[in-house]
Design a protein around this motif. Structure first.
Motif, PDB file in Angstrom:
ATOM      1  N   PRO A   6      23.741   8.351  63.960  1.00 27.85           N
ATOM      2  CA  PRO A   6      22.873   9.397  64.713  1.00 27.85           C
ATOM      3  C   PRO A   6      23.379   9.356  66.073  1.00 27.85           C
ATOM      4  CG  PRO A   6      21.737   7.411  64.657  1.00 27.85           C
ATOM      5  CD  PRO A   6      23.115   7.285  63.706  1.00 27.85           C
ATOM      6  N   VAL A   7      23.865  10.532  66.609  1.00 32.55           N
ATOM      7  CA  VAL A   7      24.411  10.972  67.858  1.00 32.55           C
ATOM      8  C   VAL A   7      23.631  11.870  68.818  1.00 32.55           C
ATOM      9  CG1 VAL A   7      26.572   9.944  67.605  1.00 32.55           C
ATOM     10  CG2 VAL A   7      26.184  12.169  67.125  1.00 32.55           C
ATOM     11  N   ALA A   8      22.493  12.152  68.242  1.00 35.25           N
ATOM     12  CA  ALA A   8      21.782  13.521  68.885  1.00 35.25           C
ATOM     13  C   ALA A   8      20.845  13.070  70.263  1.00 35.25           C
ATOM     14  CB  ALA A   8      20.924  14.170  67.867  1.00 35.25           C
ATOM     15  N   GLY A   9      20.817  11.997  70.643  1.00 31.15           N
ATOM     16  CA  GLY A   9      19.927  11.593  71.701  1.00 31.15           C
ATOM     17  C   GLY A   9      20.499  12.069  73.058  1.00 31.15           C
ATOM     18  N   GLY A  11      20.270  10.647  76.031  1.00 31.51           N
ATOM     19  CA  GLY A  11      20.882   9.675  76.725  1.00 31.51           C
ATOM     20  C   GLY A  11      20.189   9.651  78.263  1.00 31.51           C
ATOM     21  N   THR A  12      19.056   9.861  78.416  1.00 26.30           N
ATOM     22  CA  THR A  12      18.308   9.779  79.615  1.00 26.30           C
ATOM     23  C   THR A  12      18.729   8.703  80.554  1.00 26.30           C
ATOM     24  OG1 THR A  12      16.349   8.918  78.655  1.00 26.30           O
ATOM     25  CG2 THR A  12      16.509  11.229  79.252  1.00 26.30           C
ATOM     26  N   ARG A  13      18.839   7.605  79.950  1.00 28.69           N
ATOM     27  CA  ARG A  13      19.128   6.334  80.896  1.00 28.69           C
ATOM     28  C   ARG A  13      20.569   6.419  81.407  1.00 28.69           C
ATOM     29  NH1 ARG A  13      17.980   1.831  76.699  1.00 28.69           N
ATOM     30  NH2 ARG A  13      18.731   3.661  75.408  1.00 28.69           N
ATOM     31  N   LYS A  23      26.383  11.045  75.528  1.00 32.30           N
ATOM     32  CA  LYS A  23      26.531   9.517  75.796  1.00 32.30           C
ATOM     33  C   LYS A  23      27.736   8.958  74.697  1.00 32.30           C
ATOM     34  CE  LYS A  23      23.155   6.915  74.321  1.00 32.30           C
ATOM     35  NZ  LYS A  23      21.769   6.066  74.391  1.00 32.30           N
ATOM     36  N   GLN A  78      20.015  17.848  64.705  1.00 27.01           N
ATOM     37  CA  GLN A  78      18.537  17.511  65.015  1.00 27.01           C
ATOM     38  C   GLN A  78      18.452  18.236  66.325  1.00 27.01           C
ATOM     39  OE1 GLN A  78      17.826  13.621  66.789  1.00 27.01           O
ATOM     40  NE2 GLN A  78      15.920  13.438  65.774  1.00 27.01           N
ATOM     41  N   PRO A  81      15.230  15.885  69.886  1.00 30.13           N
ATOM     42  CA  PRO A  81      15.215  14.247  69.637  1.00 30.13           C
ATOM     43  C   PRO A  81      13.851  13.594  69.512  1.00 30.13           C
ATOM     44  CG  PRO A  81      15.620  14.772  72.009  1.00 30.13           C
ATOM     45  CD  PRO A  81      15.416  16.143  71.330  1.00 30.13           C
ATOM     46  N   GLY A  83      13.315  11.136  67.637  1.00 37.00           N
ATOM     47  CA  GLY A  83      13.121   9.456  67.455  1.00 37.00           C
ATOM     48  C   GLY A  83      14.205   9.289  66.256  1.00 37.00           C
ATOM     49  N   GLY A 106      24.889   5.383  67.535  1.00 37.05           N
ATOM     50  CA  GLY A 106      26.246   5.999  68.031  1.00 37.05           C
ATOM     51  C   GLY A 106      26.480   5.313  69.332  1.00 37.05           C
ATOM     52  N   ASP A 107      25.405   4.672  69.879  1.00 38.81           N
ATOM     53  CA  ASP A 107      25.936   4.018  71.341  1.00 38.81           C
ATOM     54  C   ASP A 107      25.722   2.455  71.331  1.00 38.81           C
ATOM     55  OD1 ASP A 107      23.155   3.362  70.622  1.00 38.81           O
ATOM     56  OD2 ASP A 107      22.362   4.187  72.664  1.00 38.81           O
TER      57      ASP A 107
HETATM   58  P1  UTP Z   1      18.619   5.614  71.933  1.00 38.16           P
HETATM   59  O1  UTP Z   1      17.261   5.968  72.044  1.00 38.16           O
HETATM   60  O2  UTP Z   1      19.161   4.430  72.559  1.00 38.16           O
HETATM   61  O3  UTP Z   1      19.494   6.810  72.777  1.00 38.16           O
HETATM   62  O4  UTP Z   1      19.057   6.045  70.308  1.00 38.16           O
HETATM   63  P2  UTP Z   1      19.095   8.106  73.456  1.00 38.16           P
HETATM   64  O5  UTP Z   1      17.840   8.705  73.113  1.00 38.16           O
HETATM   65  O6  UTP Z   1      20.182   9.067  73.540  1.00 38.16           O
HETATM   66  O7  UTP Z   1      19.221   7.418  75.144  1.00 38.16           O
HETATM   67  P3  UTP Z   1      17.859   7.367  76.155  1.00 38.16           P
HETATM   68  O8  UTP Z   1      16.819   6.393  75.490  1.00 38.16           O
HETATM   69  O9  UTP Z   1      17.181   8.771  76.326  1.00 38.16           O
HETATM   70  O10 UTP Z   1      18.445   6.770  77.426  1.00 38.16           O
HETATM   71  C1  UTP Z   1      19.966   5.076  69.809  1.00 38.16           C
HETATM   72  C2  UTP Z   1      20.930   6.104  68.835  1.00 38.16           C
HETATM   73  O11 UTP Z   1      20.176   7.118  68.241  1.00 38.16           O
HETATM   74  C3  UTP Z   1      20.386   8.315  68.380  1.00 38.16           C
HETATM   75  C4  UTP Z   1      20.954   8.425  69.815  1.00 38.16           C
HETATM   76  O12 UTP Z   1      21.831   9.550  69.860  1.00 38.16           O
HETATM   77  C5  UTP Z   1      21.909   6.943  70.007  1.00 38.16           C
HETATM   78  O13 UTP Z   1      23.022   7.086  69.279  1.00 38.16           O
HETATM   79  N1  UTP Z   1      19.355   9.358  68.180  1.00 38.16           N
HETATM   80  C6  UTP Z   1      18.009   8.583  69.119  1.00 38.16           C
HETATM   81  C7  UTP Z   1      19.268  10.402  67.748  1.00 38.16           C
HETATM   82  O14 UTP Z   1      20.256  10.936  67.196  1.00 38.16           O
HETATM   83  N2  UTP Z   1      18.246  11.133  67.678  1.00 38.16           N
HETATM   84  C8  UTP Z   1      16.955  10.609  68.407  1.00 38.16           C
HETATM   85  O15 UTP Z   1      15.709  11.476  68.297  1.00 38.16           O
HETATM   86  C9  UTP Z   1      16.893   9.532  69.108  1.00 38.16           C
END
Ligand code: UTP
Length: 331
Positions: A6-9, A11-13, A23, A78, A81, A83, A106-107
């Protein structure tokens, strides 16, 4: 075996970097985070990879397709995001008929013998005993082998076994059913659909889930952890990472990664510094930092810094006229 990443987040942090770059494409030790993960999978003969993409997903697609022509990629989008559980839920149709799948975040970069992990007879979760498990999912064991409870970010943890982001799923169909139940039943923890909650439902339905202790896992989710991971990987591979760009009067303090397309003059670089492609650095001292593609840096003193692509950074020198025995400190 199919790997699901999963790489859809969003990456707010890691903002502001993640406003313009996903990210997982941020450079650590000379390669995007996702590149380190895919290389490890390919080393273990896993060449069937399903990516769940969202935020800046096109950039991720372009990167993997151009960098790994021998790997078969599938992409699922996705749009929001909601979750990790929701991301994996969206991939359910694509993996439900597999015999087993490997899920890897993915991170997170892993440095351990994955082949041992893949040999497990049971569904297996990578864990690490940590001092403060409250910001992780945790596993509570029934005896010393199988999970009885899995809890996402517990406020009063009953176990210090943190879930680190790698999962071997021996019953993908049951995982899909559990994820369907989580999403359709609106089961949310801390506002998100959680994979941990789906794994708990699998345990409730009789799945035997075991754990595998992993020491070598390196989070890349925050600026501090990205820099620590950069440091670790450079230390590990120091011999192979110094590639020569155009240097004049440059002192390199290893370990460093310097792209061969960079130009550096009158500077000290390192230790623990990654200099990406087409960077120009002059009259600067840089340590423990990551410098993105095409950045131009002049007269700068940098420590523990992350500099994005195309940044122009000009520092300056101080002028003083100070008498004998003065004591001056610049912060
Ligand atoms: P994280 O919660 O650490 O990544 O998810 P994030 O949401 O990108 O970062 P912050 O919290 O906003 O800083 C861990 C992994 O799950 C993926 C993210 O891309 C990351 O590889 N993920 C997370 C999804 O694909 N979809 C989501 O809804 C949440």
């Amino acid at each position: 075996m199919k790997a699901v990443i999963p790489v859809a987040g969003v990456g707010t942090r890691l903002r502001p970097h993640t406003y313009t770059q996903p990210k997982v494409l941020l450079n650590v030790a000379g390669k995007p985070i996702l590149g380190h993960i895919i290389d490890k999978l390919v080393e273990n003969s896993i060449k069937d990879i399903l990516l769940i993409v969202g935020h800046l997903g096109e950039m991720i697609k372009n990167y993997v397709e151009s960098s790994y022509p021998d790997v078969r990629f599938e992409f699922i989008e996705q749009k929001e995001p909601l979750g990790l559980g929701h991301a994996i839920y969206l991939a359910g149709e694509a993996f439900k008929d597999e015999d087993e799948i490997l899920i890897i975040l993915g991170d997170t970069i892993f440095d351990f013998d994955i082949s041992k992990f893949l040999k497990s007879k049971f569904t297996t979760i990578g864990v690490k005993a940590v001092e403060d498990p409250r910001r992780f999912g945790v596993v509570i064991l029934d005896g010393d082998k199988f999970a009885s409870r899995l809890i996402e970010k517990p406020s009063e943890p009953e176990s210090n076994l943190a879930i680190v982001g790698i999962y071997l799923i021996k019953n993908p169909k049951l995982l899909k059913e559990a994820l369907d139940e989580v999403v359709k039943g609106e089961i949310k923890t801390r506002g998100e659909y959680q994979l941990t909650d789906a794994l708990q439902l699998m345990v409730n339905k009789g799945e035997k889930i075991t754990v595998f202790e992993i020491d070598g896992w390196y989070d890349c989710g925050k600026p501090e952890t990205l820099l620590e991971t950069n440091k670790f990987l450079l230390q590990k591979n120091s011999a192979s990472l110094i590639k020569f760009g155009k240097f004049e009067n440059v002192l390199l303090i290893p370990p460093v990664y310097i792209s061969p397309t960079s130009k550096i003059e009158n500077s000290i670089i390192g230790p623990y510094t990654t200099v990406s492609d087409d960077v120009e650095i002059s009259s600067s001292i840089i340590r423990n930092s990551i410098i993105g593609d095409g950045a131009k840096i002049q007269n700068a003193l940098l420590d523990s810094s992350i500099v994005g692509s195309g940044v122009v950074l000009r520092g300056d020198y101080k002028r003083v006229n100070i008498g004998d025995s003065s004591e001056i400190e610049f912060y």
